[in-house]
Write a protein that holds these residues in place. Structure first.
Motif: not given
Length: 187
Positions: A99-101, A103-104, A106, A108-109, A112
């Protein structure tokens, strides 16, 4: 999927990785070996962990790499092509703090929404431990050495480098929790 789940997972992983990415296949086999060591800790959940360990990097396969983010590509392949179990696809999608990667990158959404994180922290931690205590060549290592290897391979300022630096405290904490459980097991 009519055959036993771990046999199915091994076949899928071998078919996708062994020829096109032999080093990734070696890593995958080592991660699965580590997963097998956790049967005494996880009981019946160990089978799911072994399947996730075998399939966690299948999204690296060039023919499956549609987004370039292997946890998402692999989980989509398992869900859409193989109709894999929801818990399995969610573990693959979220392995090792993906999830952190995401986010990096783009994603994440998207990650999830499609593959919510499992609420079973022990199982999530176990897959982190398996992945982060296995070298790219499939040998056991420490989480600290694995993080250093990833940083050296990708570079500190790459997407993966930024992600692994952000995730390392959580990785080390997860590994510590699993190793405490392993140490508490009767010999």
């Amino acid at each position: 999927m009519s055959e036993e789940p771990t046999s199915w997972a091994r076949t899928v992983a071998r078919n996708e990785l062994a020829e096109s990415l032999p080093r990734r296949w070696a890593h995958t086999q080592g991660v699965a070996y580590q997963a097998g060591r956790l049967e005494g800790v996880l009981g019946q959940k160990a089978r799911l962990l072994v399947c996730a360990a075998l399939l966690h990097d299948v999204g690296y396969t060039p023919r499956l790499a549609t987004t370039g983010f292997h946890p998402l590509d692999g989980a989509r392949f398992l869900r859409d092509v193989h109709g894999a179990d929801d818990r399995l696809t969610r573990l693959v999608a979220n392995h090792s703090f993906a999830l952190l990667e995401a986010e990096e990158r783009g994603f994440r959404e998207v990650l999830e929404a499609e593959f919510p994180l499992l609420e079973d922290q022990r199982l999530v931690d176990a897959l982190v431990w398996c992945d982060m205590t296995t070298t790219p060549d499939g040998r056991p290592t420490t989480a600290e050495a694995r993080v250093a290897e990833i940083l050296g391979r990708y570079g500190e300022e790459s997407v993966v480098g930024r992600f692994i630096r952000r995730a390392s405290p959580e990785i080390f904490a997860a590994v510590e929790r699993v190793e405490a459980e392993l140490a508490a097991q009767p010999k």
